[in-house]
Write a protein that holds these residues in place. Structure first.
Motif, short mmCIF file in Angstrom:
data_model
loop_
_atom_site.label_atom_id
_atom_site.label_comp_id
_atom_site.label_asym_id
_atom_site.label_seq_id
_atom_site.Cartn_x
_atom_site.Cartn_y
_atom_site.Cartn_z
N ASN A 15 0.01 -13.00 -16.77
CA ASN A 15 0.77 -13.36 -16.38
C ASN A 15 1.67 -13.22 -14.56
N GLU A 16 3.17 -13.15 -13.85
CA GLU A 16 3.27 -13.63 -13.03
C GLU A 16 3.97 -11.30 -13.44
N GLU A 17 3.69 -10.80 -14.56
CA GLU A 17 4.34 -8.90 -13.87
C GLU A 17 2.19 -8.21 -13.21
N LEU A 18 1.78 -9.10 -12.96
CA LEU A 18 0.17 -8.34 -12.80
C LEU A 18 0.49 -8.60 -10.75
N THR A 19 0.62 -9.95 -10.89
CA THR A 19 1.13 -10.61 -9.72
C THR A 19 2.22 -9.62 -9.30
N LYS A 20 3.17 -9.47 -9.49
CA LYS A 20 4.01 -8.99 -8.45
C LYS A 20 3.68 -7.15 -8.36
N VAL A 21 3.43 -6.75 -9.39
CA VAL A 21 2.25 -5.51 -9.02
C VAL A 21 1.64 -5.11 -7.28
N LEU A 22 0.49 -5.74 -7.54
CA LEU A 22 -0.08 -6.11 -6.59
C LEU A 22 0.28 -6.54 -5.53
N VAL A 23 1.41 -7.77 -5.59
CA VAL A 23 1.85 -8.00 -4.13
C VAL A 23 2.28 -7.12 -3.84
N ASN A 24 3.27 -5.87 -4.58
CA ASN A 24 4.23 -5.39 -4.44
C ASN A 24 3.70 -3.69 -3.59
N LEU A 25 2.55 -3.64 -3.88
CA LEU A 25 1.67 -2.43 -3.57
C LEU A 25 0.95 -2.68 -2.58
N TYR A 26 0.53 -4.01 -2.12
CA TYR A 26 -0.28 -4.38 -1.17
C TYR A 26 1.03 -4.36 0.15
N ILE A 152 6.56 5.94 -5.30
CA ILE A 152 5.51 4.68 -4.68
C ILE A 152 5.89 3.74 -5.85
N VAL A 153 5.48 4.55 -7.57
CA VAL A 153 5.60 3.62 -8.28
C VAL A 153 6.59 3.62 -8.71
N GLU A 154 8.04 3.57 -8.51
CA GLU A 154 8.78 3.43 -8.34
C GLU A 154 9.12 1.81 -8.06
N GLU A 155 8.75 2.13 -6.62
CA GLU A 155 9.11 0.45 -5.73
C GLU A 155 8.01 -0.79 -6.51
N VAL A 156 6.64 0.17 -6.31
CA VAL A 156 6.14 -0.95 -6.98
C VAL A 156 6.62 -1.69 -8.15
N LEU A 157 7.26 -1.10 -8.98
CA LEU A 157 7.94 -1.46 -9.78
C LEU A 157 9.11 -2.04 -10.06
N ASP A 158 9.27 -1.87 -8.63
CA ASP A 158 10.84 -2.25 -8.25
C ASP A 158 11.93 -1.65 -9.73
N ILE A 159 11.18 -0.34 -10.15
CA ILE A 159 12.54 0.58 -11.42
C ILE A 159 13.26 2.23 -11.32
N LYS A 160 13.62 2.55 -12.23
CA LYS A 160 14.40 3.73 -11.19
C LYS A 160 13.21 4.62 -12.12
N LEU A 161 12.23 5.57 -12.30
CA LEU A 161 11.17 6.32 -13.48
C LEU A 161 12.38 7.52 -14.00
N ASP A 162 11.79 8.07 -14.64
CA ASP A 162 12.42 9.18 -15.67
C ASP A 162 11.10 9.85 -15.46
N ILE A 163 11.18 11.01 -14.47
CA ILE A 163 9.85 11.23 -13.59
C ILE A 163 9.64 12.64 -14.23
N ASP A 164 9.96 13.16 -14.92
CA ASP A 164 9.97 14.29 -16.03
C ASP A 164 9.17 13.38 -17.24
N LYS A 165 9.48 12.53 -17.37
CA LYS A 165 8.92 11.90 -19.49
C LYS A 165 8.20 10.79 -18.41
N PHE A 166 7.52 10.49 -17.35
CA PHE A 166 6.48 9.93 -17.10
C PHE A 166 5.27 11.29 -16.68
N LYS A 167 5.17 12.56 -16.34
CA LYS A 167 4.81 12.74 -16.31
C LYS A 167 3.99 13.56 -17.28
N GLU A 168 5.28 13.49 -18.42
CA GLU A 168 4.28 13.88 -20.07
C GLU A 168 3.49 13.15 -19.91
N LYS A 169 3.95 11.81 -19.85
CA LYS A 169 3.19 10.52 -20.42
C LYS A 169 1.66 10.13 -20.05
#
Length: 180
Positions: A15-26, A152-169
């Motif tokens: 779906n378009e979510e994959l397109t968005k991620v690839l385009v944002n990172l590129y 950079i993950v925040e920019e690519v996903l266009d969201i604010k991360l709870d970085i501590d939660k992501f580090k655990e995950k």
């Protein structure tokens, strides 16, 4: 380029979510002139793809095109390569190839001819360090963003991360060493 990415993604049933991620990172890679950032871009892409519900594998190994052999990181998704950074090598950003999206070379629109995971000279000290470095530490060490690669993950996903939660995950992520 964006249209080609979207077309390949759709043709492969994603779906378009994959397109968005690839385009944002590129776009980020182009804007920042992220030359030789294969390990960083694969790390960011791995997390972004996991977060949109996909099951990527982050890989490291030697890659060859013609007589050019080098250490490299890429993503495999459903046994297909995604490799944006192949278009921005350490040789002053010289493109060895156009980006590869789901095994398709964006320039030729054909299956890419890069050999991933070849037996060459073995990984160099930088690549070996990356294979042994805990994933979270690698994500934290990126010097060009106050949040490390998490920013950079925040920019690519266009969201604010709870970085501590992501580090655990993502604390147990390991790169797959590919060597055929």
């Amino acid at each position: 380029m964006i249209y080609k990415i979207k077309e390949i993604v759709e043709e492969n049933g994603y779906n378009e979510e994959l397109t968005k991620v690839l385009v944002n990172l590129y776009k980020y890679m182009q804007k920042k002139q992220w030359w030789g950032a294969c390990h960083a871009s694969a790390s960011v892409l791995y997390i972004a793809l996991k977060e949109i519900g996909l099951n990527p594998i982050i890989c490291i190994g030697e890659v060859q095109k013609y007589d050019f052999l080098f250490d490299h990181s890429w993503i495999e998704l459903d046994n297909k390569k995604i490799d944006l950074s192949i278009s921005m090598t350490l040789a002053n950003g010289m493109p060895l190839n156009a980006p590869v999206i789901l095994d398709i070379d964006l320039e030729t629109n054909e299956k890419n001819i890069i050999a991933y995971g070849v037996k060459g000279n073995g990984l160099d000290s930088d690549a070996l360090f990356i294979t042994e470095c805990p994933f979270n530490l690698y994500m934290d060490m990126f010097p060009d963003n106050s949040k490390g690669l998490w920013g950079i993950v925040e920019e690519v996903l266009d969201i604010k991360l709870d970085i501590d939660k992501f580090k655990e995950k993502y604390k147990n992520v390991r790169r797959r060493i590919v060597r055929e």
